[in-house]
Enzyme design. Sequence first.
Site, PDB file in Angstrom:
ATOM      1  N   CYS B  87     -10.797  18.898  54.259  1.00 57.23           N
ATOM      2  CA  CYS B  87     -10.856  20.154  55.192  1.00 57.23           C
ATOM      3  C   CYS B  87     -12.068  21.240  54.884  1.00 57.23           C
ATOM      4  CB  CYS B  87      -9.311  21.135  55.062  1.00 57.23           C
ATOM      5  SG  CYS B  87      -9.143  22.207  56.508  1.00 57.23           S
ATOM      6  N   HIS B 196      -4.670  17.207  54.907  1.00 51.87           N
ATOM      7  CA  HIS B 196      -4.552  17.630  53.454  1.00 51.87           C
ATOM      8  C   HIS B 196      -3.645  16.673  52.613  1.00 51.87           C
ATOM      9  CE1 HIS B 196      -6.502  21.842  53.684  1.00 51.87           C
ATOM     10  NE2 HIS B 196      -6.210  21.478  54.859  1.00 51.87           N
ATOM     11  N   GLU B 198      -3.365  16.421  49.379  1.00 49.88           N
ATOM     12  CA  GLU B 198      -2.740  17.286  48.415  1.00 49.88           C
ATOM     13  C   GLU B 198      -1.542  18.047  48.642  1.00 49.88           C
ATOM     14  OE1 GLU B 198      -5.058  18.404  50.128  1.00 49.88           O
ATOM     15  OE2 GLU B 198      -5.117  20.487  50.367  1.00 49.88           O
TER      16      GLU B 198
END
EC number: 6.3.5.3
Lengths: 87, 226
Positions: B87, B196, B198
């Site tokens: 991002c 994302h 994560e």
Amino acid sequence: MARVVVDVMLKPEILDPQGQAVQRALPRLGFDGISDVRQGKRFELEVDGPVDETALARIHDLAESFLANTVIEDFTVRVEEVAEAVK
Amino acid sequence: MTARIGVVTFPGSLDDRDTQRAIRLAGAEPVALWHKDKDLKQVDAVVLCGGFSYGDYLRAGAIARFSPVMEPLIEQAKAGLPVLGICNGFQILTEAHLLPGTMLRNNHLHFICRDQKLRVENAETAWTSDYTAGQEIHIPLKNIDGQYVADQRTLDELESEGRVAFRYLDVNPNGSNNDIAGVANEAGNVVGLMPHPEHAVEPLVGTGRTDGLPFFTSILKKLVNA
């Protein structure tokens, strides 16, 4: 002291969604006859000392490497006359 | 020895802790890096995480690109250090010219937050080897400056060299050229993507999927086998 103005605009071929959003709002506000709006950024740099060729070249580098992203944006650099401050 | 993976925190970074956690869950050791650090503490890889570095006041990632930590990072990335940009991290990597193209405001101007379906196009980068090419995954997406654009020559180059790492499936959430969600550099050590991973590493949170975990196990495997 002098002022240098750097204008940054999206390149003509790059879609400008912000400009389009503004343009779409115009008829609602009663402004007719404006067929396109592009939105850009204007930087006003107050420069100490004379704005000679060296200073302008440095500002050109600054604009090219930092103020504008030349992948998507064009920029222009110009010196603006600043009215003498009243003493 | 455990692989040490650095996570840079800029003022305005949001996902540094999540990223550190994902690295830990994958079995590596996260190392916190600060934007003012002048060295990378001898980490084996670096993740630039999501957020709004320096408020993104000029352009997304444009100010972060000039922070002290980026100097050694750019130099070492060019020499082969694995770097993942997620991002805002992806935006920083394009501003640093480690990845081609750039990010514009989403074509509809709205912030989006959705579970996004992606196709893994390149499973040979440092960060994607635990996927298989063509695999379809779901990864959360949240941004307002996510529209990937590049000139036609760059796009042709990325396509012909297989450097489009991820593509949006079903919907293109932001008007990105060629539905591109992520790209890799020529050597495959630098990868950037808007969604994302994560945020998709534990079954108990988010969408309940762990489709993002292979990013972090891929790099761990690469480093351990190196």
